[in-house]
Write a protein that holds these residues in place. Structure first.
Motif, short mmCIF file in Angstrom:
data_model
loop_
_atom_site.label_atom_id
_atom_site.label_comp_id
_atom_site.label_asym_id
_atom_site.label_seq_id
_atom_site.Cartn_x
_atom_site.Cartn_y
_atom_site.Cartn_z
N SER A 1 1.00 -1.09 0.34
CA SER A 1 -0.11 0.38 0.46
C SER A 1 0.88 1.19 0.04
O SER A 1 1.61 0.93 0.76
N ALA A 2 0.82 2.08 -0.82
CA ALA A 2 0.73 4.10 -0.27
C ALA A 2 -0.21 4.30 0.44
O ALA A 2 -1.18 4.32 0.20
N PHE A 3 0.05 5.45 1.02
CA PHE A 3 -0.70 6.44 1.72
C PHE A 3 -0.50 7.51 1.75
O PHE A 3 0.87 7.98 1.12
N LEU A 4 -1.19 8.56 0.56
CA LEU A 4 -1.26 10.13 0.44
C LEU A 4 -2.85 10.48 1.61
O LEU A 4 -2.94 10.23 0.93
N ASN A 5 -2.28 12.03 1.33
CA ASN A 5 -2.77 13.01 1.88
C ASN A 5 -2.71 14.64 1.68
O ASN A 5 -1.33 14.91 1.62
N ASN A 6 -3.93 15.74 2.07
CA ASN A 6 -3.69 16.98 2.48
C ASN A 6 -3.18 17.18 3.51
O ASN A 6 -3.73 18.52 3.85
N SER A 7 -2.80 16.79 4.40
CA SER A 7 -2.91 17.09 5.48
C SER A 7 -1.26 18.23 5.58
O SER A 7 -1.45 19.57 6.11
N SER A 8 -0.93 18.85 4.22
CA SER A 8 0.21 20.11 4.43
C SER A 8 -0.73 20.17 3.05
O SER A 8 0.48 21.50 2.47
N ASN A 9 -1.85 20.35 3.05
CA ASN A 9 -2.16 21.68 2.00
C ASN A 9 -2.42 21.63 0.54
O ASN A 9 -2.43 22.19 -0.67
N GLU A 10 -1.21 20.18 0.53
CA GLU A 10 -1.33 19.64 -1.15
C GLU A 10 -1.49 18.60 -0.88
O GLU A 10 -0.77 17.65 0.19
N LEU A 11 -2.08 17.98 -2.09
CA LEU A 11 -1.63 15.69 -1.64
C LEU A 11 -0.25 15.30 -2.51
O LEU A 11 0.44 16.01 -3.16
N LYS A 12 0.19 14.79 -1.78
CA LYS A 12 1.65 13.78 -1.20
C LYS A 12 1.67 12.94 -0.76
O LYS A 12 1.10 12.57 0.19
N GLY A 13 2.86 12.43 -1.19
CA GLY A 13 3.25 10.93 -0.14
C GLY A 13 3.39 10.81 1.26
O GLY A 13 3.92 11.79 1.47
N GLY B 1 0.26 -9.56 9.94
CA GLY B 1 1.15 -8.53 9.84
C GLY B 1 1.26 -7.86 9.46
O GLY B 1 0.69 -7.46 8.43
N ARG B 2 1.66 -6.92 9.92
CA ARG B 2 2.07 -5.22 8.96
C ARG B 2 3.05 -4.45 9.46
O ARG B 2 3.34 -4.74 10.80
N TYR B 3 3.59 -3.94 8.27
CA TYR B 3 5.12 -2.91 8.74
C TYR B 3 4.48 -1.92 7.65
O TYR B 3 4.20 -1.94 6.77
N SER B 4 4.74 -0.51 8.81
CA SER B 4 4.71 0.74 7.85
C SER B 4 5.38 1.52 7.73
O SER B 4 6.12 1.22 9.56
N TRP B 5 6.11 2.16 7.04
CA TRP B 5 6.95 3.44 6.82
C TRP B 5 6.25 4.20 6.46
O TRP B 5 5.60 5.00 6.75
N ALA B 6 6.07 5.84 7.37
CA ALA B 6 5.47 7.06 8.16
C ALA B 6 6.77 8.30 8.08
O ALA B 6 7.97 7.60 8.24
N ASN B 7 6.16 9.55 6.78
CA ASN B 7 7.82 10.56 6.67
C ASN B 7 6.17 11.96 7.17
O ASN B 7 6.84 13.06 6.09
N LEU B 8 5.88 11.60 7.64
CA LEU B 8 5.88 13.19 8.43
C LEU B 8 5.08 13.35 9.91
O LEU B 8 5.34 12.22 10.78
N PRO B 9 5.31 14.56 10.58
CA PRO B 9 5.41 14.99 11.75
C PRO B 9 4.01 14.12 13.06
O PRO B 9 3.61 14.01 12.23
N MET B 10 4.26 13.54 13.59
CA MET B 10 2.77 12.47 14.72
C MET B 10 2.71 13.94 15.43
O MET B 10 3.02 14.67 16.16
N GLN B 11 1.19 14.04 14.75
CA GLN B 11 0.19 14.91 15.38
C GLN B 11 -0.73 14.42 16.75
O GLN B 11 -1.34 15.47 16.90
N ILE C 1 -2.59 5.72 17.45
CA ILE C 1 -1.69 5.05 16.08
C ILE C 1 -2.70 4.50 14.90
O ILE C 1 -3.19 4.41 15.23
N ASP C 2 -1.88 4.87 14.26
CA ASP C 2 -2.57 4.82 12.39
C ASP C 2 -1.47 3.89 11.81
O ASP C 2 0.27 5.49 11.18
N LEU C 3 -1.19 3.37 11.21
CA LEU C 3 -0.27 2.66 10.81
C LEU C 3 -0.41 2.38 8.76
O LEU C 3 -0.22 1.93 8.45
N SER C 4 -1.45 3.59 8.71
CA SER C 4 -2.35 3.67 7.36
C SER C 4 -1.56 5.53 6.83
O SER C 4 -2.82 6.25 6.07
N GLY C 5 -0.34 5.67 7.55
CA GLY C 5 -0.31 6.95 6.64
C GLY C 5 0.45 7.83 7.98
O GLY C 5 1.13 8.41 7.86
#
Length: 269
Positions: free
Chosen positions: A74-86, A113-123, A127-131
């Protein structure tokens, strides 16, 4: 007569499996062996921090390795930084280790089992392993199907780590927790199968909860949904998530889900 018998059993088998395609939870059953599923999941959730809505987009690729094992990327994208990005990616695997099958019912159990990587600040504390978090999840799921009704429940343990080097995990927050789910689904249409080309309509109700191990904080959501399965291959899910209880900080809660999926059978044969 032999051919008609094979067709009848195949229709019964499809009728049983059609109830187990939940929207926000996974049943103990796997995707068909040798199949490739392409899915695009979307959600539009109300922000709990700030104003507006959070849009999430998650393309996924699922492979049925054999009847007992499936894997997903899976890949996770959202607009949390006011633009859609991975914002991250993840891998998931599920192994069915127990199965009891009757003509119009079955019971199955699986480990996942699941393993996830995220590259945004934890706000958030949740716990959310979907991004939202980097980390892992391990658990078991059990599913019982009786005629047109499926019941499924799961419990899992989450452990999370830093999001990249620049986003260390806050020391005062819980870095582990338990997830638990309960789902019920029912085939509403057709009342009687005459062809694989008939459109299935399923309705379901799913409960999704989490409790953090250190703080004891928790939440519980309910997700009613309707699902359409077209020509036995295409799937459309429409759902709404409503927060029933919450004692932790979450970035987003209530909102809508739309999932589109298409399955390619017998890939490579």
């Amino acid at each position: 007569m032999r051919y008609l018998g094979i067709v009848f059993l195949a229709l019964i088998s499809f009728q049983i499996s059609a109830q187990e395609l939940f929207v926000v939870t996974e049943p103990a059953s796997n995707v068909p062996a040798g199949s490739i599923g392409v899915r695009v999941g979307q959600s539009l959730l109300k922000k709990e921090i700030g104003s507006g809505s959070l849009y999430n987009l998650s393309p996924e690729l699922t492979w049925g390795v054999n009847k007992n094992l499936m894997v997903r990327a899976s890949a996770f994208l959202n607009n949390s930084s006011n633009e859609l990005k991975g914002e991250g990616a993840g891998v998931y695997a599920k192994y069915r280790f127990f199965s009891v099958d009757d003509l119009q019912s079955h019971f199955r159990m699986a480990a996942f089992g699941r393993y996830s990587w995220a590259n945004l600040p934890m706000q958030q504390e949740a716990i959310d392993l979907s991004g939202g978090n980097s980390g892992y999840e391990v658990g078991v799921v059990a599913t019982q199907l009786i005629k047109k009704v499926a019941l499924s429940t799961s419990v899992s343990y989450n452990g999370i780590t830093d999001n990249k080097e620049d986003y260390e995990f806050p020391e005062l927050r819980s870095n582990s927790g338990f997830n638990y789910t309960f789902s019920i689904g029912k085939l509403m249409y057709p009342k009687r199968y005459t062809s694989f080309k008939q459109t299935n309509i399923n309705t379901m109700l799913e409960f999704v909860g989490q409790t953090l191990t250190d703080s004891g904080k928790s939440y519980l959501d309910v997700v009613p949904s309707v699902q359409f399965i077209i020509n036995s291959q295409a799937r459309i899910d429409v759902a709404y998530k409503k927060e029933l209880y919450n004692s932790m900080l979450r970035t987003a809660s209530d909102g809508f889900y739309l999932k589109l999926e298409y399955t390619f059978f017998n890939v490579g044969n």
